[in-house]
Design a protein around this motif. Structure first.
Motif, mmCIF file in Angstrom:
data_model
loop_
_atom_site.group_PDB
_atom_site.id
_atom_site.type_symbol
_atom_site.label_atom_id
_atom_site.label_comp_id
_atom_site.label_asym_id
_atom_site.label_seq_id
_atom_site.Cartn_x
_atom_site.Cartn_y
_atom_site.Cartn_z
ATOM 1 N N ILE A 1 41.755 36.050 69.221
ATOM 2 C CA ILE A 1 42.400 34.746 69.022
ATOM 3 C C ILE A 1 43.619 34.926 68.121
ATOM 4 N N SER A 2 44.792 34.494 68.618
ATOM 5 C CA SER A 2 45.955 34.479 67.719
ATOM 6 C C SER A 2 46.128 33.057 67.219
ATOM 7 N N VAL A 3 46.469 32.919 65.935
ATOM 8 C CA VAL A 3 46.571 31.575 65.362
ATOM 9 C C VAL A 3 48.018 31.214 65.045
ATOM 10 N N ALA A 4 48.318 29.923 65.191
ATOM 11 C CA ALA A 4 49.634 29.394 64.844
ATOM 12 C C ALA A 4 49.580 28.843 63.419
ATOM 13 N N GLN A 5 50.758 28.685 62.819
ATOM 14 C CA GLN A 5 50.792 28.303 61.405
ATOM 15 C C GLN A 5 50.162 26.940 61.121
ATOM 16 N N GLU A 6 50.127 26.048 62.117
ATOM 17 C CA GLU A 6 49.587 24.721 61.830
ATOM 18 C C GLU A 6 48.067 24.642 61.947
ATOM 19 N N ILE A 7 47.382 25.758 62.175
ATOM 20 C CA ILE A 7 45.926 25.699 62.364
ATOM 21 C C ILE A 7 45.182 25.238 61.114
ATOM 22 N N ASN A 8 45.652 25.616 59.941
ATOM 23 C CA ASN A 8 44.945 25.231 58.714
ATOM 24 C C ASN A 8 45.834 25.461 57.501
ATOM 25 N N GLU A 9 45.336 25.015 56.357
ATOM 26 C CA GLU A 9 46.013 25.308 55.104
ATOM 27 C C GLU A 9 45.140 26.290 54.349
ATOM 28 N N PRO A 10 45.588 27.544 54.197
ATOM 29 C CA PRO A 10 44.737 28.526 53.532
ATOM 30 C C PRO A 10 44.368 28.086 52.111
ATOM 31 N N ARG A 11 43.148 28.392 51.728
ATOM 32 C CA ARG A 11 42.634 27.943 50.429
ATOM 33 C C ARG A 11 43.206 28.752 49.260
ATOM 34 N N PHE A 12 43.203 28.143 48.094
ATOM 35 C CA PHE A 12 43.465 28.876 46.853
ATOM 36 C C PHE A 12 42.107 29.138 46.239
ATOM 37 N N PRO A 13 41.662 30.404 46.217
ATOM 38 C CA PRO A 13 40.303 30.666 45.743
ATOM 39 C C PRO A 13 40.146 30.350 44.251
ATOM 40 N N PRO A 14 38.950 29.871 43.839
ATOM 41 C CA PRO A 14 38.706 29.610 42.423
ATOM 42 C C PRO A 14 38.723 30.909 41.609
ATOM 43 N N VAL A 15 38.999 30.763 40.314
ATOM 44 C CA VAL A 15 39.161 31.913 39.427
ATOM 45 C C VAL A 15 37.965 32.864 39.470
ATOM 46 N N MET A 16 36.748 32.298 39.471
ATOM 47 C CA MET A 16 35.550 33.135 39.467
ATOM 48 C C MET A 16 35.517 34.062 40.684
ATOM 49 N N GLN A 17 35.938 33.522 41.828
ATOM 50 C CA GLN A 17 35.956 34.327 43.050
ATOM 51 C C GLN A 17 37.007 35.432 42.969
ATOM 52 N N ILE A 18 38.120 35.111 42.312
ATOM 53 C CA ILE A 18 39.178 36.120 42.164
ATOM 54 C C ILE A 18 38.686 37.263 41.282
ATOM 55 N N ILE A 19 37.977 36.902 40.209
ATOM 56 C CA ILE A 19 37.455 37.934 39.307
ATOM 57 C C ILE A 19 36.429 38.807 40.039
ATOM 58 N N ALA A 20 35.536 38.145 40.771
ATOM 59 C CA ALA A 20 34.509 38.882 41.519
ATOM 60 C C ALA A 20 35.152 39.802 42.558
ATOM 61 N N ALA A 21 36.212 39.313 43.184
ATOM 62 C CA ALA A 21 36.900 40.094 44.225
ATOM 63 C C ALA A 21 37.477 41.380 43.660
ATOM 64 N N GLY A 22 37.912 41.322 42.414
ATOM 65 C CA GLY A 22 38.524 42.475 41.775
ATOM 66 C C GLY A 22 37.571 43.646 41.636
ATOM 67 N N ARG A 23 36.270 43.340 41.609
ATOM 68 C CA ARG A 23 35.275 44.400 41.407
ATOM 69 C C ARG A 23 34.752 44.965 42.718
ATOM 70 N N LYS A 24 35.081 44.284 43.792
ATOM 71 C CA LYS A 24 34.519 44.666 45.087
ATOM 72 C C LYS A 24 35.235 45.880 45.683
ATOM 73 N N LYS A 25 34.464 46.714 46.368
ATOM 74 C CA LYS A 25 35.008 47.956 46.918
ATOM 75 C C LYS A 25 35.896 47.693 48.146
ATOM 76 N N ILE A 26 37.011 48.404 48.184
ATOM 77 C CA ILE A 26 37.862 48.353 49.373
ATOM 78 C C ILE A 26 37.804 49.732 50.023
ATOM 79 N N ASN A 27 37.573 49.763 51.312
ATOM 80 C CA ASN A 27 37.548 51.037 52.034
ATOM 81 C C ASN A 27 38.978 51.422 52.418
ATOM 82 N N ILE A 28 39.418 52.564 51.932
ATOM 83 C CA ILE A 28 40.766 53.009 52.287
ATOM 84 C C ILE A 28 40.675 54.261 53.154
#
Lengths: 248, 295
Positions: A174-201
């Motif tokens: 599925i390809s999406v067009a810009q009007e499909i949604n408004e991307p969220r601004f994640p809450p601070v707690m989620q941003i902090i948690a994301a920082g600790r999560k592993k990224i596979n490179i």
């Protein structure tokens, strides 16, 4: 019914921060940070909303460089469960990009692959079709809304003059067009948690033989008059004159 | 040289055909029903009947290419055109140069121009590209004075079901053809501002448009009125930018306007670099003054 969703992400240089060298007209890219490409964000948002509605897992794939780590962390904060960065991105080679991404997608069980219809920097608009062709999965193009039912996906497709209701059997791209949604601004707690999560490179194993040669890359010349009035009245008078002349 | 054209945008299709006229033989595939396609020098126009779907159309074109041997394929940059180009590139194993507005052909090498970095730069490239998606502006549309041979072909059903086709709402505006455009940006400040600008739009007999934040983020105007790299690309005689800062995203959509007038409170706004006439001031004060001098 839970679904395995893959969202594709592009990292692009922060376009508004690119200055142009006034003597050569060439862009200055040194020191310009990468950011999350606009439509990739809509794609991730679409994927995360599917998970929230139906359950399942969202995997994100970014073909770029290890400078894409902050972008993937942002995707984690938005709700992506697992992320892969494939390094070795070559600019202006959509066929190679599609090949690399399709290769990775094939290794991951999935029902839906979601990506933006055209990226904000190069606008090629070729990736959805190429990936659909390489995976041999139907392409539902330019979605402005998405709905999943058992083993099929249904979208509203925003064409130039019409809106089509399209349906395809899973697995589906599925390809999406810009009007499909408004991307969220994640809450601070989620941003902090994301920082600790592993990224596979992972480095890309496919080498492209790109025959395209860049001859020049320059900002187009602007021959505008640049007459600027700080006196509103005088400016309004002059502008009215210009409008009258053309409207005549 | 032999060319194949796919067009589902008549205006752009006419430009591509005019560009190719005289360079060699070309065949046009179109799902449109306009008779005008036959007036631009194609040896043959193939009208496609059935569901308007990129993948099955790409298969039809791939088989035409395989049996008749074409050197280059030109495709209008539309939703279907871009998907079609991608499918075709995989099917015939050929490189695509996307979104071009200038093409020079020398033997098997091609040099092309397209925008890069969100419209900030022009990329001039030399490649082995065989397929091009083309944005408007490659040539003026000039009828050839001849008449093409015409045939029809049926599009096979693809792997996507079309459940319904509905006309798009709010698509009554044709910004690409407007001669004066009044475009509003974030500086408008409030949705009600639209109503305050409308009399001005009417007075100059213009069309109302907006920047990305106004159309997509705040939705004060419909998305069909968004001028920019990711929206409509316009070239009116006069483009009046009210409260638009002039980010590259926007400039790339209005760069080809003949005269640009900008009104912005911020003297340092980049829009003034891209304007012929600029007024530093509050648009709600400036617009009534312009209207006063106009009437």
């Amino acid at each position: 019914m839970p679904y395995n969703v893959i969202a594709l992400i592009k990292q692009i240089p922060d376009l508004e921060l690119i200055k142009v060298n006034s003597s050569t007209s060439e862009p200055i890219l040194e020191g310009v940070p990468f950011r999350f490409e606009n439509l990739s964000k809509n794609a991730v948002e679409t994927a995360v909303r599917i998970k929230e509605k139906y359950g399942g897992k969202v995997t994100a794939i970014l073909y770029g460089s290890d400078r894409g780590t902050p972008v993937m962390k942002e995707a984690y904060a938005m709700g992506v469960d697992e992320g892969f960065i494939i390094t070795g991105y070559q600019e202006s080679n959509p066929r190679l990009t599609a090949q690399v991404l399709a290769g990775k997608i094939k290794q991951i069980p999935h029902d839906v692959v979601i990506l933006g219809n055209q990226s904000a920097d190069s606008m090629t608009g070729l990736l959805p079709g190429m990936i659909s062709a390489l995976l041999n999965e139907p392409l539902l193009s330019n979605a402005i809304s998405v709905e999943l039912n058992a083993n099929s996906a249904k979208i509203s497709s925003g064409m130039e003059k019409e809106v089509l209701e399209l349906e395809g059997s899973m697995p589906v791209v599925i390809s999406v067009a810009q009007e499909i949604n408004e991307p969220r601004f994640p809450p601070v707690m989620q941003i902090i948690a994301a920082g600790r999560k592993k990224i596979n490179i992972e480095p890309s194993s496919i080498k492209g033989n790109d025959s395209t040669k860049l001859l020049s890359r320059k900002a187009p010349k602007s021959d505008r008059k640049r007459v600027v009035f700080e006196d509103i009245d005088k400016g309004a008078q002059e502008v009215a004159k210009v409008i009258k002349e053309v409207a005549r | 040289m032999k060319f194949l054209v796919f067009s589902d945008n008549l205006d752009n299709g006419k430009q591509i055909m005019s560009y190719l006229n005289g360079k060699g033989e070309f065949v046009v595939y179109t799902p449109d029903d306009s008779k005008e396609y036959a007036d631009y020098g194609a040896s043959r126009v193939v009208y496609l009947k059935g569901e308007h779907q990129a993948k099955p159309i790409s298969e039809l074109i791939a088989s035409e290419i395989k049996s008749n041997g074409f050197d280059f394929v030109f495709i209008t940059s539309t939703v279907t055109g871009r998907d079609l180009a991608a499918f075709l590139s995989q099917a015939i194993n050929a490189d695509i140069i996307p979104e071009v507005f200038d093409v020079k052909l020398q033997d098997s090498k091609v040099s092309t121009k397209r925008y890069g970095l969100g419209g900030k730069v022009v990329l001039e490239e030399e490649s082995n590209g065989k397929i091009f998606t083309v944005i408007p502006g490659i040539s003026d549309a000039v009828p050839s004075g001849t008449s093409s041979q015409v045939e029809t072909k049926e599009i096979q059903r693809g792997n996507v079901n079309i459940l319904s086709v509905n006309p798009k709402k709010g698509r009554e505006v044709d910004l690409e053809k407007a001669s004066i455009i009044v475009s509003v940006g974030r500086g408008l400040g409030k949705k009600e501002g639209i109503a305050q600008i409308e009399p001005f739009v009417k007075l100059v007999k213009g069309e109302l448009a907006g920047s990305r934040p106004v159309c997509l983020d705040y939705r004060w105007l419909s998305e069909d009125r968004q001028v920019g790299y990711s929206g409509r690309k316009v070239k009116p005689k006069i483009y009046i930018a009210l409260g638009i800062s002039g980010q590259i995203q926007h400039i790339a959509g209005m760069r080809d306007s003949k005269i640009v007038i900008a009104v912005n409170k911020d003297k340092a706004a980049p829009i003034f670099q891209e304007a012929d006439y600029g007024i530093v001031g509050d648009l709600y004060q400036v617009v009534p003054k312009i209207m006063g001098y106009l009437s």
